[in-house]
Design an enzyme around this catalytic site. Structure first.
Site, PDB file in Angstrom:
ATOM      1  N   TRP A   1      82.256  55.124  18.241  1.00 53.59           N
ATOM      2  CA  TRP A   1      83.590  55.359  17.728  1.00 53.59           C
ATOM      3  C   TRP A   1      84.559  55.718  18.843  1.00 53.59           C
ATOM      4  O   TRP A   1      84.172  56.249  19.876  1.00 53.59           O
ATOM      5  CB  TRP A   1      83.545  56.491  16.712  1.00 53.59           C
ATOM      6  CG  TRP A   1      83.135  56.013  15.362  1.00 53.59           C
ATOM      7  CD1 TRP A   1      82.212  55.044  15.075  1.00 53.59           C
ATOM      8  CD2 TRP A   1      83.633  56.466  14.128  1.00 53.59           C
ATOM      9  NE1 TRP A   1      82.108  54.870  13.726  1.00 53.59           N
ATOM     10  CE2 TRP A   1      82.974  55.736  13.113  1.00 53.59           C
ATOM     11  CE3 TRP A   1      84.567  57.418  13.761  1.00 53.59           C
ATOM     12  CZ2 TRP A   1      83.237  55.938  11.765  1.00 53.59           C
ATOM     13  CZ3 TRP A   1      84.814  57.627  12.424  1.00 53.59           C
ATOM     14  CH2 TRP A   1      84.164  56.885  11.431  1.00 53.59           C
TER      15      TRP A   1
ATOM     16  N   TYR B   1      78.739  50.947  22.488  1.00 53.99           N
ATOM     17  CA  TYR B   1      79.351  50.803  21.179  1.00 53.99           C
ATOM     18  C   TYR B   1      79.335  52.159  20.488  1.00 53.99           C
ATOM     19  O   TYR B   1      78.311  52.819  20.401  1.00 53.99           O
ATOM     20  CB  TYR B   1      78.594  49.784  20.318  1.00 53.99           C
ATOM     21  CG  TYR B   1      79.130  49.789  18.915  1.00 53.99           C
ATOM     22  CD1 TYR B   1      80.300  49.104  18.617  1.00 53.99           C
ATOM     23  CD2 TYR B   1      78.532  50.528  17.914  1.00 53.99           C
ATOM     24  CE1 TYR B   1      80.840  49.138  17.351  1.00 53.99           C
ATOM     25  CE2 TYR B   1      79.056  50.563  16.643  1.00 53.99           C
ATOM     26  CZ  TYR B   1      80.225  49.871  16.361  1.00 53.99           C
ATOM     27  OH  TYR B   1      80.756  49.929  15.109  1.00 53.99           O
TER      28      TYR B   1
END
Length: 769
Positions: free
Chosen positions: A118, A116
């Protein structure tokens, strides 16, 4: 068009989440400078020079000693063990065997592809795409996560009540419209520039400050509803409405109640474009529960005078008004409610779909919201097909690891947490994103194996069994782009890799070979060949439009090219307003759903069929009398490059800085510059203190992102000496509907720390066996 020569010799174009820049090495030092066309460059760029060769960088592959000696299995020594350096061939052999053991013995559904983080500014070296493609091609798939920590509840709610989430955030109210058309902007949670200065991909121009300033100079009014005055820039001269944290839904309801009882709401808009208004109106007026949601009711809940609430409602009526609800509001208990109620307020004002009016959810939360889409595709690296259908909401990772096989509710379904043996993480840092870090430590201790690709010794890397050093963006070549930014540019490497660090792609290619999947993963291409392959659809689309379409070799030697963009047409919400029958929304009714039959049918007590006032379960008390706002930092993106110079310069005596009102500090015997201990039943951390009247009394603000640094990892709840607020936050979902992150708010006690200050070791490499 080409942007022309970068200027001085040796500077090479590059980009990042926080801005396009150019860089060069000179006399052994890294020099960076922002893109010349950026009107408001981001200071986070200054983290690069000190971070590039920092002692926190990982130089060699490492294996945790306990895992190497005892083999895979649960181990509470994760996070406090030492490491054994290994050569690349040996560590990849070891990891390949472990992946085969889990894949063949338990199936790919026993592998969690964490990763997880950006979206990458570089379109090829995007860690999530790389690892997911590897797990799909070499392991048959993986258990994934859905949604995000930033917007977990809204991403589930919005499709039910408004339609496509991307339409609302990216194709709706733009910064150009704010500058030209808006008459009043009411920002619940604000539009802090520290948030909009960063993007999920590349960003070449930071336009937010300028757009708000132009609007204010034209006469547009700004109203900030937040416990923090800094959540709007000073240039807009906003009225600061300092409300009690998590009371925004009550305030919105009282505003709408005033509009309705004084006949100021747009009944024609509600009748034509919404469903469920009569049901909600009865609740609003108190006909269903005996409690009108008026200003007198909201005053003690919000901490605002009733007459101020009434005046605010009257001020909004009849104007080209924009209602903004920030991500921060839905990162709390019952986070779905302010998002839903924000839409209802905008609908009652009748402004949705008008230029510079309506509902701009999360405008200012990130740089690519409120900007135009490119008219041609940008390079995209395919992740392949995932053979595993199972998933979890992203913020429920500790629940999954601690309670495999346990049922839970999510978006109207009863799901079951899978039994995970191996977690593979490349990109992201759960010891930043997640809540209740002491609980997360216990969850990771349950695994057989944790694998991490990292460029530095984050707390996540320190808990891993196998740590593979990967390159920083400045050490590799890529293509920089974003679907909402016009600049496409070559990211040429500035320096060679640190130590033995390798690109994720190189690591996965060699690992795939050990699993018999190298050709499937690489398709026979080198990095440069992949860049050429990914660039071609963009070039072809430019050529099809009759625009200059340089070949890859020409593009690679350039300083970048501007891509054409789509018109600022207001997207689906504008089209819906113009003709709701021909352009229905992607909701069950085709309209804005003030009452949702679907959500009501789920039967969730903590998220009924229309917006409701569901007060916070956890409120300040004698043990924890202050509300802690754990928001995003100003000097880094999340925890990225926390060891950089710009981030370090913002700290006090090496620790993150908490902000308090002077009156609260005086009551606790705390003075400017003291070190304080923040604590509650979950944990404790140290922080420096800055005093300001720009924060509501009873509130303490401590930004996230300081690397977790336990003073004594042997303890069950060690003191974080560096100032990570997620040792204090609650690991609970927003509701059974969305199971989103609730890490924005918690309750704490604070006291001056008078003991011997423990040393900060967050950036020191772990001991070697």
């Amino acid at each position: 068009m080409s942007l022309g020569d970068a200027g001085e010799a040796g500077f090479l174009p590059h980009t990042s989440h926080w801005g396009v820049f150019s860089a060069r090495m000179r006399d052994g030092e890294l020099e960076v400078r922002p893109h010349p066309g950026d009107p408001d460059p981001n200071g986070i760029l200054e983290n690069f020079p000190a971070a590039l060769r920092h002692r926190a960088r990982i130089a060699r592959p490492m294996v945790r000693r306990g895992w190497l000696e005892n083999g895979p299995g649960p181990d509470d020594r994760r996070g406090r063990d030492d490491y054994v350096p290994m050569a690349w061939p040996a560590v990849l052999d070891l990891l390949g065997s472990e992946l085969m053991r889990v894949r063949d013995g338990f199936g790919p559904g026993a592998i969690f592809g964490g990763s997880y983080g950006w979206a990458s500014a570089g379109r090829f070296h995007h860690a999530q795409s790389q690892i997911h493609r590897f797990l799909n091609t070499a392991c048959g798939g993986y258990v994934k996560s859905v949604n995000s920590y930033s917007s977990g509840s809204s991403q589930v709610l919005v499709p039910h009540i408004i339609g496509e989430y991307e339409d609302l955030t990216k194709r709706n109210v733009s910064w150009e419209q704010i500058a030209e058309h808006s008459e009043i902007v009411i920002a619940f949670g604000g539009m802090a520039l520290k948030n909009s200065m960063v993007a999920g991909g590349s960003v070449s121009k930071h336009v937010e400050r300028g757009a708000m300033q132009r609007a204010a100079e034209r006469g547009c009014e700004f109203v900030l509803v937040s416990p923090l005055r800094s959540d709007l820039p000073d240039e807009v001269r906003a009225q600061w409405v300092s409300c009690i944290p998590a009371s925004d839904t009550a305030l919105m309801m009282a505003i709408v109640h005033t509009l309705v009882t004084e006949g100021l709401h747009d009944r024609a808009f509600l009748d034509r474009y919404t469903v469920g208004w009569p049901v909600f109106e009865r609740y609003l007026l108190g006909e269903t529960d005996g409690q009108p949601k008026d200003a007198a009711w909201a005053a003690p809940l919000t901490g605002l005078p009733a007459d101020e609430i009434v005046a605010l409602a009257r001020r909004l009526a009849g104007k080209r008004a924009v209602v903004v609800v920030s991500h921060s509001l839905q990162r709390a208990e019952h986070g779905e409610q302010p998002v839903w109620m924000g839409m209802v307020l905008a609908a009652a004002l009748g402004q949705i779909g008008l230029p510079g009016g309506g509902y701009a959810y999360a405008l200012g939360a990130i740089a690519y919201y409120g900007r135009r889409f490119n008219a041609v595709p940008v390079p995209t690296f395919s992740q392949g097909r995932n053979g595993v259908c199972d998933y979890i909401p992203v913020a429920r990772i500790s629940d999954m690891l601690l309670h495999p096989g346990t049922p839970y509710r999510y978006n109207g379904q009863t799901r079951t947490y899978p039994a995970i043996k191996l977690v593979y993480w490349a990109g992201g840092n759960p010891f930043h994103h997640h809540q209740d870090l002491n609980r997360l430590r216990k969850a990771f201790a349950r695994l057989d194996t944790l694998v991490v690709h990292e460029l530095a010794w984050t707390a996540t890397a320190r808990h891993a069994d196998i740590v593979l050093p990967c390159t920083m963006t400045l050490e590799r070549e890529d293509i920089g782009a974003s679907s909402n930014d016009p600049l496409l540019l070559p990211m040429r490497p500035v320096v060679p890799p640190y130590g033995e660090a390798r690109d994720d792609y190189a690591i996965f290619a060699d690992l795939a070979e050990r699993l018999g999947a190298r050709e499937a993963f690489t398709e026979g291409r080198s990095v440069r060949q992949w860049l050429e392959h990914l660039y071609e659809p963009t070039r072809a689309a430019l050529a099809a439009r009759g625009l200059p379409a340089p070949r890859f070799a020409e593009f690679w030697e350039s300083e970048g090219y501007e891509l054409p963009q789509q018109p600022d047409d207001g997207g689906r919400l504008r089209a819906f307003r113009q003709d709701p029958e021909r352009n229905p929304l992607a909701t069950p009714s085709g309209k804005l759903e003030i009452f949702s039959e679907t959500i009501a049918g789920f039967g969730e007590a903590d998220c009924p069929g229309h917006p409701a006032w569901l007060g916070p379960v956890h409120v300040p008390d004698e043990a924890a009398p202050y509300v802690l706002v754990a928001n995003q930092p100003r000097t880094r993106l999340h925890s990225q490059l926390d060891f950089g110079g710009h981030s370090g310069a913002s700290k006090h005596r090496g620790r993150e800085v908490a902000r308090m009102h002077p009156d609260d500090a005086a009551a606790r015997g705390i003075r400017e510059g003291d070190i304080v201990r923040l604590f509650n039943e979950r944990g404790a951390c140290l922080a420096g203190v800055a005093l300001t009247d720009g924060i509501r009394r009873g509130v303490i603000q401590l930004p996230t992102g300081a690397w977790y640094d336990p003073a004594d990892p042997e303890e069950d709840k060690p003191l974080c000496v560096h100032g990570n607020p997620n040792v204090l936050t609650r690991d609970i979902g927003t509701s059974a509907l969305a199971q989103g992150c609730t890490g924005q708010l918690t309750t704490v006690q604070v006291e001056r720390f008078d003991g011997n200050l423990p040393p900060i070791q967050a950036y020191d490499p772990p001991a070697l066996a």
